[in-house]
Each structure stands twice: as C-alpha cells, then as structure tokens.
Design an enzyme around this catalytic site. Structure first.
Site, mmCIF file in Angstrom:
data_model
loop_
_atom_site.group_PDB
_atom_site.id
_atom_site.type_symbol
_atom_site.label_atom_id
_atom_site.label_comp_id
_atom_site.label_asym_id
_atom_site.label_seq_id
_atom_site.Cartn_x
_atom_site.Cartn_y
_atom_site.Cartn_z
ATOM 1 N N HIS A 271 0.884 -1.392 0.020
ATOM 2 C CA HIS A 271 0.189 0.014 0.084
ATOM 3 C C HIS A 271 0.853 1.160 0.026
ATOM 4 O O HIS A 271 0.493 2.232 0.522
ATOM 5 C CB HIS A 271 -0.977 -0.036 1.213
ATOM 6 N N ASP A 324 -0.624 -5.347 6.006
ATOM 7 C CA ASP A 324 -1.605 -6.257 5.161
ATOM 8 C C ASP A 324 -1.452 -6.118 3.871
ATOM 9 O O ASP A 324 -0.649 -5.278 3.030
ATOM 10 C CB ASP A 324 -3.032 -5.516 5.663
ATOM 11 N N GLU A 325 -1.940 -7.339 3.160
ATOM 12 C CA GLU A 325 -2.227 -7.442 1.579
ATOM 13 C C GLU A 325 -0.802 -7.168 0.927
ATOM 14 O O GLU A 325 -1.019 -6.455 0.100
ATOM 15 C CB GLU A 325 -3.293 -6.384 1.169
ATOM 16 N N VAL A 326 0.099 -7.821 1.414
ATOM 17 C CA VAL A 326 1.482 -7.711 0.935
ATOM 18 C C VAL A 326 1.648 -8.605 -0.073
ATOM 19 O O VAL A 326 1.907 -9.908 0.061
ATOM 20 C CB VAL A 326 2.631 -7.725 2.063
#
Length: 531
Positions: A271, A324-326
């Site tokens: 992100h 998160d969401e890597v």
C-alpha cells in the site's frame, strides 16, 4: 465540600425513592446513547436558568488550557440548537430552575493517552436553591463525557420556549467497557478537508468514541507533509489536496480537546506505491512499484525519518504500521532484490517478516508501541514484538487466537464493522461482540477494544458522515456499555438509536436513516424518528 459528601454518600441512599430505576439490565426508558453503566431516574423536569453557568469549586484541575470551559461552551451550543430561548422567568418557581453544572475533577493533569480514566458521576436533584447539576470525574476527559450525557438529557420545549432537563432526580455512574473505541477514516483514496475531519471528530465525541484512526496515506496518494523527506507529498493527488505539518498538528489538538486520540497509520511494506512518486528508489523497479524495496537501506532510512516526524505530531502511545495485503511478487521479479534475498537466506515470506520486524524496531526506537494488521500475526505471530497490538479485520475468531498467544488485539472484523460494506445493517454492528469465545479474564483484558472502519474508495466529503452514522453509534454502545446493560435483542434499542440519529441530524451531522442500509436515502416523507 458539602456537595461532594452528598454525592459520594447520601445520593446513593436517595436512589430508592426515584420514580424509575434499573440497575442490572437494559432499560428502554433511558434515552441516552451509549447506555451508561448505572442510571437511576425520576419523572420531574427542571428549567435551565438564563444564567446557566459552570462552577468548579473544589476541583483539582485548574483548566489552564480551557478544555473544560470549551466543553461547557459546546454543551450550550448543542442543547440550544440555535433556538431562540425566550427568557421570561418572572413567574417561574426558583426551585425548578437549574442554575448550572458544578464540576469537580479529581486529577490535576490533562494528558490524553491510552488507558486514561474516563469515568464520571452525574447527579441532578429535584430540589434546591440554587440548584446545580453535579459532576465528579477522575479526569477532565471523564468530565467531557459527563457533559455529553447531560446534553442528551436536555431539550428545547417548544411550548414554553425554554431549555429543560428531564427525568429528574437522576444519578448516573459511568465508565467505558473498553479503553480503545475507534473510528478509521481514509484520506488516501479521497482527500478529506480539515473542516470535514473536525466534523467527524465532533460527532465521535457525541458517541463517546475516543480514537480517530487516521489512515493518511496509501498507494493512491501521499498527502501529508514530511519535513525529513519533503518530496513524499509529491504523491498527493494535487497541490490543494495536502496536509501540512501544522494542519496535522491542529487535527491532533482539536481531537485531544474533545477527549480523542489520533492514531496515525503508515502502512508498510504494501500500500505504498505513492511514496515512489517523490523517491523512485523506493520502488523495486520502474515497472514494479509495490511493495517497498526490502533490499534498499534507503527504504528504512526514510521510514525512520517519517516516524521521527510523526513523533513530533502524533503523541498517542501507538502507531499503526499496517502490514496487510502484501504481494511480494515484485521482489521476485527484480533480479537485484532476488539476489539480495538469496544472499540473506530469505524467501518471499521471510523477507516480508524481515521488513515488518525491522519497521517495528524503528517505531519502538521512537517510543511507539506498534499496531499491525492481522496478516503479520497469521504469518509469523511468534516473531512479533511482544508489545504488538494485532488489528483483526479479515473475519471472526482472530481475536481468540491472538489473546491465546498473549498479544493484545483490536477487533474490526470486516463482516460486521466495516462501514463501507453498505449492506451491513446497524443491528449487525450492535451485536458484534469483541469477546466472542474469550472467557478467561486474563485473555479478555488483552482485547483493548474495537474500531469501525470507513475505507475511502467510495467515500468523499459528499457521503462520509452518512456512511459513518448511525451504524458507528451501534458499535460505540457495544464498546462503551457494560455487557449486561446491552440490549440482547438489537431491536430493543431501536427507539434509542433512532433518537440518537435524529439528535445527530439536529446537530448538523448527516446521519443516514436507520431503516436503510449504509448511507441509504429516506424512502419517502416521514418523521426522522421513524426512518
């Protein structure tokens, strides 16, 4: 102090003669949101005097910064609602006049930090001349909560054109169930102006939420000025859609004066594509721009600079480092990073772990405790710093595993507490219990609270408030009110939350109709209280 003695002793002997009371369970006759810990009430009414004032005789808190005084001024503003109060008290019996509020704060300081004592007692008798409401609070922030509660006891009587306070005599003892009661706003997907953020802070105070989780940056934009690395905000959408250091500090100060901490988030290593607009060296390659380059020392030098600047603005104990969401694909597609990982004996998974743990150490060096999204726990929970707070979002059951591992947890499971999920109705927000399946007291204490999240992909200034309210209020009561005082059937709370939603509307907050999904429009003409 005579009144303090009364407050701490005699008043609790008087409660048995009040017209109505309910100590141990949910009370549908109390129109206060969130429901206090204990309420004893009667059926009389007092009129607010034209000289309604604040007294602080006997307090330890000197209010040198004016936090209490400003809170009292805001109280007068919200209870009058710009109505013209026609003061003609010549024929009014003095015994029915309420002359003001007497506030005693038991501590001298006004530092706002996680775990600050927010408890208070509020008492209004039905007789006395002069007659004052009485508030006793451990800190000024408990006193602010008491003023919010008092504001909900008041209304403008359209027949007499006077402000009245009802259900007198009344005695309230109150404190929050959880110390962390948060709301996330996202200024990276859509910029939110300073006036709008301040409106959100005001509305949070009405519901006794106490943490504004500011998701400032993401891969779409980097709108915040960072003096140590001034090119970072080249990643903003436009020049006007930026926050200066002074603006961020103003938001923190504005929130603090209302009893609200600001939690800043710096989501790494994913992100973060917008960071490379100003500093392309942060990208794994020109064509593969996320996550941040794990192999480059400059990446961590920059994170250190950001957190150093953060520490001058954001004084809350915690900083949120995301995690998160890597998607680590970019690291394997870059020959340079792939070679570095091989030299370090790392693969994609352990390189992700390396990045998160190194970022944690940097944050700890600046005096912060770290909050990370739950993926970090799911992948390498036993490696996280023991001060880590794991932020649950993917679903239920995570908090149970986190506290079993001895770590602290914040609950925001997306199936119940994501405000941008417009099909989740307020009843589901209300019934989402942070301590589900957590029965051991020592583990329950590790759940420090919960948070509702207004992710900004489809939220800008035009719909922010109606996305947040009234559903955030349902979660606010879950986080504030003792478990045994919560409605076991959310429909039992419908009339109270309807009343609170209308109260928000009257105060200028664009709260959506209660009987619609998130930010739905009224389905036709009708009273606010039935929509």
């Amino acid at each position: 102090m005579i009144w303090q003695t009364l407050f701490l002793g005699v008043v609790f002997q008087l409660i048995f003669v009040f017209g109505g009371s309910n100590n141990n369970n949910y009370d549908k006759n109390v129109y206060i949101w969130p429901m206090p810990e204990s309420v004893q009430y009667g059926n009389k009414t007092l009129i607010l005097s034209k000289d309604f004032n604040l007294k602080t005789d006997g307090t330890k808190y000197k209010d040198e910064s004016g936090i209490l005084k400003d809170g009292f001024t805001r109280l007068l503003d919200v209870v009058t609602l710009n109505n013209v109060v026609e003061y003609n008290f010549g024929k009014v019996d003095p015994s029915v006049l309420l002359h003001g509020i007497h506030v005693v704060v038991l501590s001298e300081g006004d530092e706002l930090q996680y775990g600050v004592d927010e408890s208070y007692k509020l008492y209004i008798n039905s007789k006395g001349n002069p007659n004052y409401a009485h508030i006793e609070a451990a800190t000024v922030y408990g006193a602010l909560h008491a003023l919010q509660t008092f504001s909900q006891l008041c209304h403008f009587n359209l027949n007499t054109r006077k402000l009245v306070v009802s259900q007198i005599p009344i005695s309230i003892t109150d404190r929050p169930r959880f110390s962390y009661r948060g709301l996330l706003i996202d200024t990276s997907r859509h910029y939110q102006s300073l006036p709008m953020i301040k409106k959100v802070i005001d509305s949070m105070a009405y519901a006794k939420l106490n943490v504004l989780h500011w998701h400032i940056v993401d891969h779409q934009s980097f709108p915040l000025e960072i003096p140590s690395f001034p090119k970072l905000w080249n990643g903003a959408y436009s020049r006007p859609e930026r926050y200066t250091v002074a603006a961020a500090a103003e938001i923190v100060s504005y929130a603090q004066r209302r009893g609200i901490n600001v939690l800043a988030e710096l989501d790494v290593p994913g992100h973060a594509r917008s960071w490379g607009i100003g500093y392309p060296a942060l990208w794994p390659s020109k064509t593969c721009r996320e996550p941040l380059d794990v192999s480059n020392d400059f990446t961590f030098k920059l994170i250190n600079g950001i957190l150093s600047d953060f520490s001058k603005i954001f004084k809350y104990r915690f900083v949120h480092l995301g995690g998160d969401e890597v998607d680590t694909t970019c690291w394997t597609l870059s020959p340079r990073i792939k070679k570095w990982m091989k030299q370090k004996g790392l693969n994609e998974s352990t390189a992700y772990e390396y990045f998160v743990l190194k970022a944690q150490k940097i944050a700890l060096s600046h005096g912060y405790e770290v909050i990370n999204w739950e993926e970090t726990f799911n992948h390498f929970g036993d490696k996280l710093d023991r001060k880590t707070v794991v932020h649950n979002w993917l679903g239920g059951g995570v908090a149970e595993q986190v506290v079993k591992a001895g770590l602290r947890c914040i609950v925001s499971n997306q199936d119940k507490w994501y405000l941008d999920h417009l099909d989740t109705e307020w009843q589901e927000f209300y019934m989402n219990e942070p301590l589900t399946n957590i029965t051991k007291p020592e583990q329950q204490k590790l759940v420090i609270g919960g948070e509702v999240c207004a992710w900004g992909e489809h939220i800008d200034a035009s719909d922010l408030e109606s996305t947040i309210w009234p559903r955030a209020a349902a979660a606010a009561e879950r986080l504030w009110t003792p478990y045994d005082k919560l409605a076991k059937d959310p429909n039992e709370a419908t009339s109270r939350i309807s009343n609170f939603r209308c109260l928000l509307n009257q105060r200028g907050v664009a709260a959506a109709p209660l009987d619609m999904p998130g930010r739905g429009a009224p389905d036709g003409p009708g009273s606010c209280y039935f929509q």
